[in-house]
Design a protein around this motif. Structure first.
Motif, mmCIF file in Angstrom:
data_model
loop_
_atom_site.group_PDB
_atom_site.id
_atom_site.type_symbol
_atom_site.label_atom_id
_atom_site.label_comp_id
_atom_site.label_asym_id
_atom_site.label_seq_id
_atom_site.Cartn_x
_atom_site.Cartn_y
_atom_site.Cartn_z
ATOM 1 N N SER A 200 -25.031 -27.266 3.049
ATOM 2 C CA SER A 200 -23.572 -27.779 3.030
ATOM 3 C C SER A 200 -22.770 -27.375 4.063
ATOM 4 O O SER A 200 -22.233 -28.098 4.631
ATOM 5 C CB SER A 200 -23.207 -27.859 1.706
ATOM 6 N N THR A 204 -21.314 -30.201 6.830
ATOM 7 C CA THR A 204 -19.658 -30.166 7.164
ATOM 8 C C THR A 204 -19.649 -29.943 8.707
ATOM 9 O O THR A 204 -18.625 -30.553 8.892
ATOM 10 C CB THR A 204 -19.090 -29.207 6.210
ATOM 11 N N LEU A 252 -13.058 -37.195 3.537
ATOM 12 C CA LEU A 252 -14.433 -36.709 3.104
ATOM 13 C C LEU A 252 -14.660 -35.118 3.452
ATOM 14 O O LEU A 252 -14.985 -34.285 2.555
ATOM 15 C CB LEU A 252 -15.658 -37.621 3.645
ATOM 16 N N LEU A 256 -15.377 -31.941 1.059
ATOM 17 C CA LEU A 256 -16.656 -31.044 1.554
ATOM 18 C C LEU A 256 -16.046 -29.383 1.554
ATOM 19 O O LEU A 256 -16.914 -28.651 1.205
ATOM 20 C CB LEU A 256 -17.278 -31.620 2.842
ATOM 21 N N PHE A 354 -19.077 -33.740 -5.166
ATOM 22 C CA PHE A 354 -19.828 -34.053 -3.876
ATOM 23 C C PHE A 354 -20.438 -35.612 -4.041
ATOM 24 O O PHE A 354 -20.345 -36.174 -2.994
ATOM 25 C CB PHE A 354 -20.814 -32.904 -3.869
ATOM 26 N N HIS A 355 -20.811 -36.024 -5.104
ATOM 27 C CA HIS A 355 -21.453 -37.159 -5.306
ATOM 28 C C HIS A 355 -20.416 -38.283 -4.981
ATOM 29 O O HIS A 355 -20.653 -39.333 -4.422
ATOM 30 C CB HIS A 355 -22.007 -37.205 -6.649
ATOM 31 N N ILE A 358 -19.232 -38.417 -1.359
ATOM 32 C CA ILE A 358 -20.246 -38.919 -0.162
ATOM 33 C C ILE A 358 -20.277 -40.415 -0.567
ATOM 34 O O ILE A 358 -20.551 -41.459 0.452
ATOM 35 C CB ILE A 358 -21.481 -38.062 -0.482
ATOM 36 N N SER A 359 -20.531 -40.671 -1.738
ATOM 37 C CA SER A 359 -20.856 -42.413 -2.035
ATOM 38 C C SER A 359 -19.850 -43.421 -1.780
ATOM 39 O O SER A 359 -20.045 -44.302 -1.172
ATOM 40 C CB SER A 359 -21.434 -42.447 -3.478
ATOM 41 N N TYR A 361 -17.319 -42.640 0.620
ATOM 42 C CA TYR A 361 -17.327 -42.636 2.135
ATOM 43 C C TYR A 361 -18.294 -43.603 2.881
ATOM 44 O O TYR A 361 -17.983 -44.606 3.746
ATOM 45 C CB TYR A 361 -17.450 -41.210 2.394
#
Length: 383
Positions: A200, A204, A252, A256, A354-355, A358-359, A361
């Protein structure tokens, strides 16, 4: 004839001078009689000295007369040597055994002065603070240090011996199968979480460089739009697209960074605290087994008076380490239970964050990305 007249004149002058000197001496003696009061007129040197001393004493105040009297009484031999006895004016009613201060001595306390630190007296040794200091010094005495080193050496030797015998299969070890499996599971989880944390961080870092590149592209497109009128519209479109991507990328990046901070705290602080307790438990287990093996070995020896004393001492040490081992074992069980509950709660929240981030963005849903930050109370990223 002139010479005879000169001789007569000289003779008359001598007569006049002698007459005047006699009158002056009589006047001085009469004045001395008037000033001296009751002192008799005498031509002796000692009486004249006492008379002049009495005149000087009358001219001083009471403080001067006291000091003079004190000096004369403290050393009467000087006057008695000259006159044989102390004259009446110098006699005092002060007792002869009175103690006088030392001349030119300083007072006990000087004004506006800084006193030196006082030396503690023998009575201060009975205070509670000094008693504690003495106890600490006794604990740090050479004999106690030697005793501590001796006990540490014996314990280290026994633990090392027990460890080597366990590896060679010559000695048994205390095993709690359920607890050992939970400890092994925790170490495996930590190892896997650290792997996820490292990946991660790499993601990042790469994503940070991506949004920095997008910002540079937006500035370049905007500059070209000003310098290329024929392609101004196309350059402006691309500049706006890169600006929006950079803006959403910062959102995002905030999510992160929050994810990384939470997982890092879980791995390197929460789980590490439990693992440090596990290390203490394993050390206590080794000491417990070492003294248990020592006690079992002594119980197999023939019983004598010397062995009875050694067995009693070994039993006492074994009980001490047994209590410590059981206490740490209970602590490990409790910490593992609370850690599992906390770990599941934290990771559920962070994986959901996190899910969603990310989805949102990569699907281009700016509203969902912003709502994700509000849902988890995350501050926007600022360089």
């Amino acid at each position: 004839m002139m010479e005879d007249s000169k001789q007569e004149t000289g003779g008359q002058g001598d007569t006049v001078v002698s007459t005047l000197s006699g009158e002056i001496s009589e006047m001085s003696m009469s004045s001395m009689n008037q000033n001296s009061g009751s002192l008799p007129v005498s031509s002796s040197f000692s009486e004249r000295l006492s008379s002049s001393s009495h005149q000087q004493q009358q001219q001083h105040d009471d403080g001067g007369s006291k000091s003079a009297a004190m000096l004369v009484t403290s050393n009467p031999t000087s006057i008695s040597a000259m006159s044989g006895s102390i004259p009446p004016p110098f006699r005092s009613n002060i007792p002869p055994n009175r103690q006088y201060p030392v001349p030119n001595s300083l007072p006990a306390v000087l004004p506006n002065s800084v006193s030196a630190p006082s030396i503690p007296s023998a009575l201060d040794a009975t205070s509670p603070q000094n008693g504690e200091h003495r106890a600490m010094r006794a604990l740090q005495s050479p004999s106690s240090k030697i005793e501590t080193i001796k006990n540490w050496s014996i314990s280290t030797y026994k633990c090392t011996k027990q460890m080597m015998f366990e590896r060679m299969g010559k000695s048994s070890r205390t095993v709690d199968s359920e607890l050992e499996s939970r400890i092994e599971h925790l170490r495996d989880i930590k190892r896997r979480y650290l792997q996820v944390l490292g990946l991660s961080r790499a993601f990042t870092s790469h994503f940070y460089h991506v949004i920095q590149t997008q910002q540079a592209l937006a500035e370049a497109f905007a500059d070209l739009a000003q310098k290329s009128p024929e392609l101004q519209q196309e350059f402006l479109y691309n500049a706006d697209t890169q600006r929006n991507l950079h803006k959403n990328g910062e959102i995002l990046l905030s999510a992160l960074n929050f994810f990384l901070s939470s997982v890092n705290t879980l791995c390197n602080k929460t789980i590490e605290d439990t693992i440090s307790t596990i290390r203490q438990y394993e050390s206590s287990r080794l000491e417990y087994d070492a003294y248990r093996s020592d006690l079992e070995l002594m119980l197999q020896m023939p019983k004598t008076e010397a062995t009875s004393v050694k067995i009693e001492e070994a039993q006492k040490n074994f009980n001490v380490y047994k209590i410590s081992y059981e206490k740490l074992r209970d602590d490990v069980n409790i910490k593992l239970q609370f850690l599992d509950e906390n770990r599941i709660k934290v990771m559920h929240k962070q994986l959901l964050l996190f899910h969603n981030a990310i989805s949102a963005y990569f699907s281009g849903n700016q509203q969902a990305l912003e709502s994700t930050l509000k849902q988890f109370s995350i501050k926007p990223y600022s360089e």
